[in-house]
Structures are given as C-alpha cells and as structure tokens.
Design a protein around this motif. Structure first.
Motif, PDB file in Angstrom:
ATOM      1  N   TYR A   1      35.393  34.569  57.450  1.00 52.11           N
ATOM      2  CA  TYR A   1      35.395  34.427  56.098  1.00 52.11           C
ATOM      3  C   TYR A   1      35.431  35.763  55.321  1.00 52.11           C
ATOM      4  O   TYR A   1      36.406  35.610  54.444  1.00 52.11           O
ATOM      5  N   PHE A   2      34.998  36.781  55.553  1.00 50.14           N
ATOM      6  CA  PHE A   2      35.122  37.980  54.907  1.00 50.14           C
ATOM      7  C   PHE A   2      36.704  38.479  55.192  1.00 50.14           C
ATOM      8  O   PHE A   2      37.318  38.834  54.315  1.00 50.14           O
ATOM      9  N   GLN A   3      37.063  38.355  56.354  1.00 44.95           N
ATOM     10  CA  GLN A   3      38.510  38.916  56.601  1.00 44.95           C
ATOM     11  C   GLN A   3      39.333  38.109  55.778  1.00 44.95           C
ATOM     12  O   GLN A   3      40.512  38.373  55.499  1.00 44.95           O
ATOM     13  N   ALA A   4      39.093  36.994  55.800  1.00 39.64           N
ATOM     14  CA  ALA A   4      39.890  35.912  55.137  1.00 39.64           C
ATOM     15  C   ALA A   4      40.046  35.828  53.626  1.00 39.64           C
ATOM     16  O   ALA A   4      41.113  35.867  52.907  1.00 39.64           O
ATOM     17  N   THR A   5      38.803  36.234  53.089  1.00 35.33           N
ATOM     18  CA  THR A   5      38.643  36.348  51.494  1.00 35.33           C
ATOM     19  C   THR A   5      38.735  37.498  50.946  1.00 35.33           C
ATOM     20  O   THR A   5      38.987  37.565  49.651  1.00 35.33           O
ATOM     21  N   ARG A   6      38.665  38.550  51.581  1.00 41.85           N
ATOM     22  CA  ARG A   6      38.503  40.203  51.190  1.00 41.85           C
ATOM     23  C   ARG A   6      39.977  40.850  51.402  1.00 41.85           C
ATOM     24  O   ARG A   6      39.751  41.995  51.690  1.00 41.85           O
ATOM     25  N   GLY A   7      40.955  40.281  51.745  1.00 37.64           N
ATOM     26  CA  GLY A   7      42.199  40.877  51.993  1.00 37.64           C
ATOM     27  C   GLY A   7      42.149  40.974  53.439  1.00 37.64           C
ATOM     28  O   GLY A   7      42.828  40.064  53.954  1.00 37.64           O
ATOM     29  N   GLY A   8      41.464  41.791  54.335  1.00 31.97           N
ATOM     30  CA  GLY A   8      41.355  41.639  55.927  1.00 31.97           C
ATOM     31  C   GLY A   8      42.361  42.974  56.149  1.00 31.97           C
ATOM     32  O   GLY A   8      41.904  43.554  57.217  1.00 31.97           O
TER      33      GLY A   8
ATOM     34  N   ASP B   1      44.989  46.921  48.151  1.00 23.37           N
ATOM     35  CA  ASP B   1      44.545  45.790  47.078  1.00 23.37           C
ATOM     36  C   ASP B   1      45.156  44.477  47.033  1.00 23.37           C
ATOM     37  O   ASP B   1      46.445  44.433  46.694  1.00 23.37           O
ATOM     38  N   TYR B   2      44.616  43.574  47.763  1.00 28.24           N
ATOM     39  CA  TYR B   2      45.297  42.176  47.853  1.00 28.24           C
ATOM     40  C   TYR B   2      44.430  41.057  47.972  1.00 28.24           C
ATOM     41  O   TYR B   2      43.357  41.236  48.595  1.00 28.24           O
ATOM     42  N   TYR B   3      44.661  39.754  47.990  1.00 27.69           N
ATOM     43  CA  TYR B   3      43.988  38.650  48.241  1.00 27.69           C
ATOM     44  C   TYR B   3      45.354  37.685  48.769  1.00 27.69           C
ATOM     45  O   TYR B   3      46.267  37.885  48.653  1.00 27.69           O
ATOM     46  N   THR B   4      44.744  36.785  49.446  1.00 24.32           N
ATOM     47  CA  THR B   4      45.731  35.762  49.754  1.00 24.32           C
ATOM     48  C   THR B   4      45.003  34.354  49.433  1.00 24.32           C
ATOM     49  O   THR B   4      43.621  34.269  49.714  1.00 24.32           O
ATOM     50  N   PRO B   5      45.545  33.354  49.140  1.00 28.31           N
ATOM     51  CA  PRO B   5      44.784  32.089  48.811  1.00 28.31           C
ATOM     52  C   PRO B   5      44.524  31.756  50.435  1.00 28.31           C
ATOM     53  O   PRO B   5      45.103  31.794  51.246  1.00 28.31           O
TER      54      PRO B   5
ATOM     55  N   GLY C   1      48.274  39.965  38.466  1.00 28.75           N
ATOM     56  CA  GLY C   1      48.558  39.005  37.385  1.00 28.75           C
ATOM     57  C   GLY C   1      48.809  37.428  37.949  1.00 28.75           C
ATOM     58  O   GLY C   1      48.432  36.515  37.625  1.00 28.75           O
ATOM     59  N   LYS C   2      49.530  37.596  38.940  1.00 26.61           N
ATOM     60  CA  LYS C   2      49.780  36.290  39.852  1.00 26.61           C
ATOM     61  C   LYS C   2      48.378  35.609  40.360  1.00 26.61           C
ATOM     62  O   LYS C   2      48.207  34.550  40.150  1.00 26.61           O
ATOM     63  N   TYR C   3      47.474  36.456  40.962  1.00 31.45           N
ATOM     64  CA  TYR C   3      46.030  36.115  41.189  1.00 31.45           C
ATOM     65  C   TYR C   3      45.358  35.545  40.164  1.00 31.45           C
ATOM     66  O   TYR C   3      44.495  34.631  40.220  1.00 31.45           O
ATOM     67  N   ASP C   4      45.651  36.072  38.685  1.00 27.04           N
ATOM     68  CA  ASP C   4      45.060  35.356  37.916  1.00 27.04           C
ATOM     69  C   ASP C   4      45.364  34.093  37.560  1.00 27.04           C
ATOM     70  O   ASP C   4      44.641  33.011  37.186  1.00 27.04           O
ATOM     71  N   VAL C   5      46.730  33.952  37.795  1.00 30.53           N
ATOM     72  CA  VAL C   5      47.034  32.529  37.535  1.00 30.53           C
ATOM     73  C   VAL C   5      46.631  31.692  38.615  1.00 30.53           C
ATOM     74  O   VAL C   5      46.296  30.468  38.527  1.00 30.53           O
ATOM     75  N   ILE C   6      46.802  32.038  39.863  1.00 32.11           N
ATOM     76  CA  ILE C   6      46.318  31.213  41.231  1.00 32.11           C
ATOM     77  C   ILE C   6      44.540  30.891  40.725  1.00 32.11           C
ATOM     78  O   ILE C   6      44.387  29.817  41.184  1.00 32.11           O
ATOM     79  N   LYS C   7      43.763  31.970  40.420  1.00 27.37           N
ATOM     80  CA  LYS C   7      42.672  31.722  40.012  1.00 27.37           C
ATOM     81  C   LYS C   7      42.128  30.432  38.773  1.00 27.37           C
ATOM     82  O   LYS C   7      41.297  29.763  38.976  1.00 27.37           O
ATOM     83  N   LYS C   8      43.431  30.366  38.264  1.00 27.85           N
ATOM     84  CA  LYS C   8      43.124  29.378  36.879  1.00 27.85           C
ATOM     85  C   LYS C   8      43.512  28.124  37.523  1.00 27.85           C
ATOM     86  O   LYS C   8      43.067  26.865  37.190  1.00 27.85           O
ATOM     87  N   GLU C   9      44.649  27.883  38.343  1.00 23.62           N
ATOM     88  CA  GLU C   9      45.518  26.784  38.593  1.00 23.62           C
ATOM     89  C   GLU C   9      45.242  26.103  39.772  1.00 23.62           C
ATOM     90  O   GLU C   9      45.449  25.104  40.245  1.00 23.62           O
ATOM     91  N   GLU C  10      44.579  27.102  40.829  1.00 23.89           N
ATOM     92  CA  GLU C  10      44.787  26.675  42.267  1.00 23.89           C
ATOM     93  C   GLU C  10      43.426  26.475  42.793  1.00 23.89           C
ATOM     94  O   GLU C  10      43.233  26.063  44.153  1.00 23.89           O
TER      95      GLU C  10
END
Ligand SMILES: Cc1ncc(C[n+]2csc(CCOP(=O)(O)OP(=O)(O)O)c2C)c(N)n1
Ligand code: SF4
Ligand SMILES: [Mg+2]
Lengths: 247, 353
Positions: free
Chosen positions: B121-128, B132-136, B227-236
């Motif tokens: 879970y950590f590896q998937a949700t905290r970048g890994g 500085d990055y995330y993935t859906p 900025g894209k992550y902000d949209v993903i957090k709002k829309e996805e």
C-alpha cells in the motif's frame, strides 16, 4: 568562395557542453553525418543515456528519449517495437552500458532487436568524476582505484564487442577509435554500416568507439589520444567482430 | 454482452485488449503469470505485441519506450517485481508517460511469500520511487470491477499523461468469477501530440525526458505535474460507502479484504451490531471525503488490512482526530476470516452488545 567545411545539418546549432578536446564531440559528428548521408536523419530516434553524453537529445536534430542509467537498450526496444520503420539508436558510455546496463544490452542483442548501439568506451566514469569503470584497464588509476585497477581486487575489464558477437541476435559488431584522422574515417564507415544493417532489418548492431577523457585521465587532449592508442587498443583490438553475410 | 467465467489475471488481459492495449512487456512471477501468458497468446491475434523482458527493470523501460511512441501499453508483476519497476515508474512520472501497471501483490519484505497480501500500500500510494510524484491506484474487489477498472485505467492514464496502477492481490488474480465486458463510457481523450510518431512531422522535434538540470526549470515542471494531481484528486476519487448510516463501527477495507468485511457485516447484523464499510476504490487519491459525514452512533473506525497496518495512516488523516481508529490486520499471506473481524468489532464495542 566555396564552403570546405560546415556544421552537419544532423546536429542542432548550439554549443556542446563537453570538455575541450573530448572525443565525444567527434563521435556526435560522425553519427549525425552518417544519418544525414544515409537519408535517415529525419527518421532517426536517439535514446540518450546517463553519462557525459546525457544531453545528446539536445544535439542530434531528431526525436529523442532520455533513458535512465543503463536502460537505453530496453527503451530502444520498446520504441522500435512501436516505430518499426524508424532508425532507433542509443548513445551510451561504458559505465552505462557495460556495468549497470549489462542485462538490458545483452538481452537486446540476444533478441536481435533491430536497433543500433553507439557505445562510447573511455575506460572511465566521466560524468561522475573519474571513478573506475567496468572497462578501466588493469593498472589504470581512477578515483576509486587510486593505486591502479588491481585484477586481484577488481577483476578484469569487459570486451563488449567480443562478448556480444557470440550472440546469434547480434548482426553487426565493430570496434573503432577516433584517435587520429584515419581511424575517424574508419569509425564513420562502421557507424554507417551499423545503420544500414538496421535499415535492412538484419538485427542488432553495435559500434564500440574508443574515446578519450582528458579531464579524468589527467592528461592533455594530445597525450590522451596517444594514451588511448598505446594502452586501450592493445586490450581492445580494433576491427569487425561480426557482420551480416552479403547475399 | 454475455457473461463468462474468467480467472482474474486473464480478465485483466482481456479488458486491456478491449481497451486497445497493443503492447505488453512481462516477466514471470507468481501470482500473476496467467496475465503475461494470456497476453502472449491473445495480443498477437489482436494486432499487438507481447514481449518477455529480461527483468522487471527491462520491462518497465520497454514500457517507457513504447509509451513515448504513443502506444497503449501495459506491464504486470507482483510485489518484488514491482519493487524493481520503481525506478522506471519514477521516470515515467517525470516524463509524463501514460501506461497501466498491474500489481497482483504478495507478501514481503524480501521474497516474502506468494499468498495474497496488502503490504504494498505504501509503495503504491506514496510514489515508491525517487522524487516528488504519485500515481493513481485502483484497488478492485471483484473480477467484474477489475475488468471495468482496467479499461478506465487506460483512459485515466491518457487523460493525465500518467502511469496508473491496478493493485490487486493473489486472490483477485487467481479466483474465477463471471464477468461481462461492458462498454464503459468513453472519455474524450487528448491527442498524443507529445509522442513520437511512425511518420515524422518535419520541424517538430519530440523529446521524452525527465531531466531538468536547472532548478528554475525543474520546479515549474513539478508544479505542473502537481497541478494535474489536483485535478485528479477532484475528478477521479472513487469509493463505495455501505451500511454507514447509524453504524456502530465503520470498517475501512479495500480489495479482497472488503469482501470479508461484507461477510462480517452480515454476521454482526444477527447480533444487532451495525458495521459500516468505506471501501476505497482509488487508494490514491484516497477518498478522504467519504469520512466527512460520520453518524453520531459511530464509535470508531476500523482499518482492516492484509498487512501490519499501512492504509490506517490515511484513515487517521481522514478521521482527523475525531474518533478512535482501530486496526485489524493479518499480514504475511493470511486472509482474515469474517469471524475475526466480528470479534474485533465486538472487542471495540466492549464485548457483545
Ligand atoms: C541509478 C543511477 N546510478 C548512478 C548514477 C550516477 N551516474 C551518472 S553518470 C554515471 C556514469 C557514466 O559513465 P559512462 O557511462 O562511462 O559515461 P561517460 O560519462 O564516461 O561518458 C553515473 C554512475 C545515476 N545517474 N543513476
Ligand atoms: S569528463 Fe571526460 S568524457 Fe566527460 S566531457 Fe569531459 S573529457 Fe569528455
Ligand atoms: Mg565512460
């Protein structure tokens, strides 16, 4: 007045970041000239690696990737599998290709990936400041082999062309050097041939180019060329190791 | 379309092909082998290419090459192999390349075991990887949902130019359920004008790159990605809320574990105890909004995981100190039984009600 020498149109008009006298620049020019002369420049895809040549993507006037350290052959594989008719080549140093990227390189060759590898062997990790590379000669000093590479402690340098030419997927493997004009001309012939092998879809091609690193060898550019000739060529013999049979 | 019985791993492959995936780069590891095997069989029939790489590192970098050339591309593995892919995932994020990565996870650290686990879970949700990055991250709980989410994942990847992770586990990969390949609602996808093309357009040099050597260029690059992550957090953000109204305890569980919690809910009903369930479907972005409304009857949240407790960190952030956050976990490849969850809920409530 007639033009006797000009910038190849295969390279973007911008200053190179290499140290004065570094032979990376000559090799760039040979690759670009070869692609232009073969009519492949617009179609070419450059996969730059991690090393002093990391910015090749800026210099070659074609599409490009910047791959992670050692993985250029895998990136080239993925790219070429999609872009089947484009000329995909990597430009990699000896640390990049023969240490961290050994697996990617060997298996791209074994699969007979129809890509070309431009492999610049300067027997040192240039970009990181002169550490011992997998190609550093026995006895050669580097910042992590301060007393000279010891075979007992650090083993032996790798001859990449010889090793890869044992693989059925390798269609073309040649080692050249750029330490004098005659060898520069031979190097260009080999680079052109490697691209032709790719165009003819004959399989994996690699040109290993012996290159200098005055900065980290601690020699001036002229002495570096001499050092290459006297020390590298005896261990890394020049010549063709594999070429497709003419039909 | 008719329903058919399919194994999870094969269903992922079928859904990917239906979504237009044309390239798959694999490497064997249990418990996901049926997926590359399926792709090696079926992808060529559908005009695609399957290639077995020399390692997961090779595979993810082949994905980098193919994604940069504009292809719909997938790779899959299980935990130790996903660990090896992290460098590549970081580069994919830096270069903003779309692709879908499947993790049918098993237990760890190290070689761990091959039974289902949620320790990634950590590896998937905290970048890994580095930087500085995330993935859906999508966490399906059934084969049907897996199929639907795989198709969705490709569209999300293309919409935002990002790798997307499907986080299953050995249970999701191995079990058989009936599935229907529905036509999911098509998004309007942006043109891939950034990608390398088969035919070169003159004068438009394409570059796939994550290197920004000047800090004054790297900072805006990251700000653009975030900025894209902000949209993903709002829309996805996706989640399911079940039985939470007036619940005594609200469990939080994803994937396989959410099914066990559902069984526990039924058992607890017989004892007059109401257990609710918040089931995150996207693990990143985490559905914080699902925790906004808490019934006055609810005494605690209970994070149930097949790990030593990882998602619980997000549950605590979502809870923001309002209620006690309890944990029940079975790590190492042990799938908890509903009765264990029942007992834990009763313990939280101070014995039988
Ligand atoms: C994963 C990773 N490890 C290490 C490095 C640091 N690094 C940058 S360049 C380089 C060596 C390059 O040497 P070589 O490939 O021989 O190229 P040269 O600079 O000599 O042309 C290393 C180790 C890195 N960028 N990434
Ligand atoms: S460090 Fe060496 S290889 Fe790198 S640019 Fe300078 S001379 Fe060339
Ligand atoms: Mg070097």
């Amino acid at each position: 007045m007639s033009i006797v020498f000009e910038r190849t149109r295969g390279m973007v008009d911008m200053p190179l970041h290499y140290c004065p006298g570094c032979t990376h620049g000559i090799i760039h020019r040979l690759v670009a000239e070869s692609l232009v002369e073969l009519g492949l420049m617009d179609d070419a895809v450059c996969v730059s690696s991690v090393g002093c040549s990391v910015f090749t993507y800026n210099y070659f006037d074609c599409d490009a990737y910047q791959a992670s350290h050692g993985r250029a052959a895998a990136v080239a594989t993925g790219s070429k599998r999609v872009l089947k008719d484009r000329t995909v080549f990597t430009y990699q140093g000896d640390g990049d290709l023969a240490a961290i990227g050994t697996a990617e390189t060997v298996h791209a060759a074994a699969r007979g990936e129809n890509v070309t590898i431009i492999y610049v062997n300067n027997a040192i990790y240039g970009m990181t400041g002169g550490q011992m590379a997998p190609t550093t000669l026995v006895g050669q000093k580097a910042t992590t082999s301060p007393n000279g590479r010891s075979a007992e402690l650090q083993g032996y340098p790798i001859r990449v062309c010889e090793m890869l030419s044992t693989l059925d997927g390798t269609a073309f493997a040649e080692r050249v050097s750029v330490h004098n004009p005659a060898n520069v001309r031979k190097a260009k012939k080999a680079i052109k041939k490697a691209f032709e092998v790719q165009t003819a879809k004959q399989g994996f091609s690699i040109v290993e180019i012996l290159s200098t690193c005055s900065t980290n060898w601690g020699l001036n550019p002229t002495d570096s060329l001499k050092w290459l000739e006297d020390n590298m060529i005896p261990y890394y013999p020049l010549g063709n190791f594999k070429t497709p049979e003419e039909n | 379309m008719e329903k058919m019985l399919m194994k999870g791993n094969e269903a992922v492959g079928a859904a990917a092909i239906k979504a237009g995936c044309k390239y798959f780069f694999g490497y064997p590891i249990t418990p996901q082998n049926e997926l590359p095997e399926y792709m090696s069989r079926e992808l060529p029939k559908n005009g695609g290419t399957y290639l077995q790489a020399e390692s997961e590192i090779g595979a993810i970098n082949m994905v980098f090459g193919a994604a940069g050339a504009g292809a719909r591309v997938m790779t899959s593995s299980s935990s130790p192999g996903i660990a090896l892919k992290q460098e590549g995932i970081s580069y994919l994020c830096g270069a903003e390349l779309p692709c879908v990565i499947v993790n049918m996870s098993r237990s760890g650290p190290g070689l761990g075991g091959i039974q289902p686990a949620q320790g990634d879970y950590f590896q998937a949700t905290r970048g890994g990887g580095n930087g500085d990055y995330y993935t859906p991250v999508y966490a399906p709980a059934s084969i049907q949902e897996t199929v639907d989410l795989v198709q969705e994942a490709f569209d999300v990847a293309d919409t935002y130019r990002t790798p997307v992770i499907i986080l299953g586990d050995g249970m999701i990969g191995q079990m058989m359920e009936s599935v229907e390949f529905k036509d999911i609602q098509k998004r309007r996808l942006p043109q891939k004008d950034w990608a390398l093309k088969e035919h070169v357009e003159k004068g438009s040099k394409k570059l796939i790159n994550s290197l920004y050597i000047k800090p004054e260029e790297m900072e805006p690059h990251l700000q653009k990605i975030f900025g894209k992550y902000d949209v993903i957090k709002k829309e996805e953000v996706r989640y399911e809320k079940f039985n939470c109204e007036g619940a005594d305890v609200v469990a939080v569980a994803y994937g396989t574990v959410s099914r066990i919690v559902r069984n526990a809910i039924k058992k607890l009903e017989e004892d007059g105890i109401k257990l609710g369930l918040i089931r995150p479907i996207t693990l990143w972005p985490f559905p914080f909004e699902a925790f906004d409304e808490i019934s006055p009857e609810t005494k605690a949240f209970l994070s149930v995981e097949m790990s030593m407790g990882q998602m619980i960190d997000d549950v605590k952030i979502a809870n923001a100190g309002r209620l006690p956050v309890e944990f029940y976990g079975r790590p190492g490849g042990i799938v908890p039984k509903p009765i264990e969850v029942v007992d834990k809920v009763k313990e939280i409530l101070g014995g039988a009600k």
